[in-house]
Design an enzyme around this catalytic site. Structure first.
Site, mmCIF file in Angstrom:
data_model
loop_
_atom_site.group_PDB
_atom_site.id
_atom_site.type_symbol
_atom_site.label_atom_id
_atom_site.label_comp_id
_atom_site.label_asym_id
_atom_site.label_seq_id
_atom_site.Cartn_x
_atom_site.Cartn_y
_atom_site.Cartn_z
ATOM 1 N N ASP A 152 -7.236 -1.450 -4.295
ATOM 2 C CA ASP A 152 -8.261 -1.073 -3.320
ATOM 3 C C ASP A 152 -9.266 -0.097 -3.920
ATOM 4 O OD1 ASP A 152 -6.924 -2.630 -1.426
ATOM 5 O OD2 ASP A 152 -5.765 -0.931 -0.677
ATOM 6 N N ASP A 164 0.861 -1.182 0.000
ATOM 7 C CA ASP A 164 0.000 0.000 0.000
ATOM 8 C C ASP A 164 0.894 1.228 0.000
ATOM 9 O OD1 ASP A 164 -2.443 -1.401 0.127
ATOM 10 O OD2 ASP A 164 -2.393 -1.486 2.312
#
Length: 168
Positions: free
Chosen positions: A140, A122
């Site tokens: 995401d 991330d």
């Protein structure tokens, strides 16, 4: 839209989603891993490298590794396959089909990280002042956009704007 053109469109969505996610994660690993957090546009966007061993917002990151593997690798893989099965069996069309395709493509790209690395890369955080998102990635975004489109598709079905299961 013909069946063939629908398949081509869905394949394009899958390849584009997974491709963009894989490229951006690779760039993040090569350019920001181990470096300081970066801020852009008046601190609206922050770029910071994180390896998330948990699920959404790092939930479950403190679980034992075997439990995490079972839950986030085996479980999420089964869930993604199940979603594909539901969409096929119920013959989803329109926005619901595009949504489930985005959701599954984003989930599959994060699943690839979990299988290959044991964690998901991330690197993005968005917000204003103290109101901020968690740290996320392109997959995401696809998962969230897909969920919204499935809800939109389902709401169109219940409001009578399309026939059963999003068929137009």
């Amino acid at each position: 839209m013909t069946r063939a053109s629908t398949i081509v469109l869905l394949a394009f969505i899958v390849v584009a989603t997974i491709g963009c996610d894989r490229v951006t994660k690779h760039v993040a690993m090569q350019t920001i891993a181990g470096g300081p957090e970066r801020s852009y546009w008046g601190d609206t966007i922050r770029v910071v490298y994180v390896e998330n061993t948990g699920g959404f917002l790092s939930l479950g990151a403190s679980l034992p590794p075997t439990v995490r593997r079972a839950l986030f690798t085996v479980g999420s893989g089964a869930l993604l396959l199940g979603l594909v099965g539901v969409a096929i069996r119920q013959r989803w069309h329109g926005w619901a089909l595009v949504g489930v395709t985005l959701f599954v493509a984003g989930g599959a790209s994060n699943w690839i990280d979990r299988v290959a690395r044991g964690s998901v890369v991330d690197f993005l955080n968005v917000g204003v002042g103290p109101i901020r998102t968690g740290i996320f990635n392109v997959a995401d975004v696809a998962i969230m956009a897909g969920a919204v489109l499935v809800i939109v598709g389902a709401s169109r079905v219940t409001s009578g704007q399309t026939s059963e299961h999003g068929r137009e």
